[in-house]
Write an enzyme that holds these catalytic residues in place. Structure first.
Site, PDB file in Angstrom:
ATOM      1  N   ASP A 219       0.865  -1.182   0.000  1.00  0.00           N
ATOM      2  CA  ASP A 219       0.000   0.000   0.000  1.00  0.00           C
ATOM      3  C   ASP A 219       0.900   1.229   0.000  1.00  0.00           C
ATOM      4  O   ASP A 219       2.034   1.160  -0.461  1.00  0.00           O
ATOM      5  CB  ASP A 219      -0.942  -0.024   1.205  1.00  0.00           C
ATOM      6  CG  ASP A 219      -2.272   0.667   0.918  1.00  0.00           C
ATOM      7  OD1 ASP A 219      -2.244   1.873   0.593  1.00  0.00           O
ATOM      8  OD2 ASP A 219      -3.324   0.023   1.020  1.00  0.00           O
ATOM      9  N   HIS A 242       2.363   1.972  -3.140  1.00  0.00           N
ATOM     10  CA  HIS A 242       1.466   2.900  -3.830  1.00  0.00           C
ATOM     11  C   HIS A 242       1.984   4.327  -3.812  1.00  0.00           C
ATOM     12  O   HIS A 242       1.246   5.254  -4.124  1.00  0.00           O
ATOM     13  CB  HIS A 242       0.077   2.844  -3.198  1.00  0.00           C
ATOM     14  CG  HIS A 242      -0.620   1.519  -3.377  1.00  0.00           C
ATOM     15  ND1 HIS A 242      -1.890   1.267  -2.924  1.00  0.00           N
ATOM     16  CD2 HIS A 242      -0.200   0.370  -3.972  1.00  0.00           C
ATOM     17  CE1 HIS A 242      -2.235   0.026  -3.224  1.00  0.00           C
ATOM     18  NE2 HIS A 242      -1.221  -0.546  -3.852  1.00  0.00           N
TER      19      HIS A 242
END
Length: 412
Positions: A219, A242
């Protein structure tokens, strides 16, 4: 002879001084082994750690809470303050979570440091054993809430250095309602397929610095949510993951804004995004202002520069309104490298609150052997130096600012 005797006396005094200082240092060092902890990775050392912590916290002098080499199994635990002194949490070993992911229940946390001032953590590895929990998530079974590995809550003047966090069930390090906290030389590692394993997640805090960190997650490498001010992020290697995100913002109608954030001298390699600001498309009084992204290198990163004010992961239950979050005075300076997709700049701002004071300076992003493109919606800003791809300012209300105005806003 007198000279020799004096020499021995000086040597004796130096020796006494040495042992005195060593004794004094040992007297304030509280070793978890002395309270029954076992470094075999199987014995539950939670109670032993809490007893050692109680002694360290009550000590009238500065104390070192010491975890020696070995593997120490610890269940859900909170190291609570305030304490009578400044405590150094020194770790030479590895702290491991139970292999049964259900042991944390629905608490959402594994290890918490709360209500501490003048506290430090030095070294050590925290292994969250998240593999079985991720398998539960992927199977579609009913799973408990994922546990954050390390949480700092309501802590002031904290320094964390040399720490490694592995395979957290959910986010690795959470910072909540803290002031003046420094993370330096931190390593965070989880597979790219691990869900919601943010490296750092910071909320409602001020004076947070993250320096010299290597972050690989499934993430955001770093996520700054609502209510963060005066944040400095430097020398980060991010990927996989991310990227570094401000947001998501606008989840609530009334929420605190994000102000004065700098991300500088960092590398993004194979990330889903580079630097991102994201907000939900619904009413909110939130905002993001005085943001600087500077001296960044993109290595095959998707969406190197992105503002997404229609954020809705998975496209499920999307609000489909107009984001109330106001984004202003954001600078992208000296950002270079390669984009994994042709669109290297995507600025998708709110219809009701267009982005203002966006600055692109010395941008050079390429896509393979082809050219890159940019997309802009509801944006006002300026270019400085060479900008590749060319910016695509579009502003229905003609709110384009001059460089002079932008600098005045920065100062103000």
């Amino acid at each position: 002879m007198a000279h020799y005797t004096n020499h021995l006396m000086l040597l004796f005094l130096a020796t006494i001084s040495f042992f005195s200082s060593t004794f004094s240092k040992d007297a304030s060092s509280i070793n978890v082994l002395s309270f029954g902890a076992k470094p075999n990775g199987k014995f539950d050392s939670t109670t032993s750690f809490l007893k050692a912590w109680s002694n360290a916290c009550k000590s009238k002098e500065s104390a070192t809470f010491y975890v020696p080499k070995g593997n120490f199994l610890i269940k859900q635990v909170t190291f609570e303050g305030p304490c009578s002194n400044n405590i150094k949490f020194r770790i030479d070993g590895t702290i491991v979570a139970p292999s049964d992911y259900r042991s944390h229940g629905n608490s959402g946390m594994w290890i918490m440091f709360r209500n501490l001032n003048g506290f430090s953590v030095q070294g050590g590895t925290f292994d969250g054993k998240g593999d079985s929990y991720w398998r539960c998530r992927k199977s579609g079974s009913s799973c408990p809430a994922g546990a954050r590995s390390i949480t700092f809550s309501s802590c002031n003047d904290v320094k964390v250095s040399g720490l490694t966090s592995l395979n957290s069930q959910a986010m690795h390090i959470a910072v909540d309602h803290c002031k003046n906290i420094l993370f330096k030389n931190v390593k965070i590692d989880a597979p790219s397929t691990s869900p919601n394993t943010d490296g750092f997640n910071v909320i409602l805090s001020t004076g947070v610095t993250v320096s010299q960190a290597i972050i690989s997650t499934g993430d955001d490498c770093i996520a700054l949510s609502q209510g963060n001010t005066n944040v400095w992020i430097e020398h980060i290697t991010c990927g996989p993951g991310h990227g570094i995100s401000i947001g998501s913002l606008g989840a609530y109608k009334n929420e605190a804004g994000v102000h004065n954030v700098t991300v500088t001298d960092s590398i993004f390699e194979g990330t889903q995004n580079g630097v991102r600001i994201k907000s939900w498309a619904q009413p909110s009084n939130g905002y993001a202002s005085n943001i600087v992204f500077r001296n960044l290198t993109m290595k095959n990163a998707n969406n190197p520069i992105i503002i997404d004010q229609n954020y809705c992961p998975g496209d499920k239950s999307c609000p489909h309104q107009s984001s109330g979050v106001k984004i202003s005075k954001v600078s992208y300076e000296h950002i270079r490298g390669t984009s994994a997709c042709p669109q290297a700049i995507n600025l998708d701002c709110s219809k009701s609150n267009p982005c203002e004071g966006i600055k692109l300076q010395d941008i050079d992003l390429v896509y393979g052997e082809g050219s890159t493109t940019s997309t802009c919606n509801n944006v006002g800003g300026i270019n400085s130096g060479v900008v590749i791809p060319k910016s695509c300012w579009w502003d229905k209300r003609k709110m384009k600012v001059t460089e002079t105005e932008d600098e005045e806003r920065r100062k103000g």
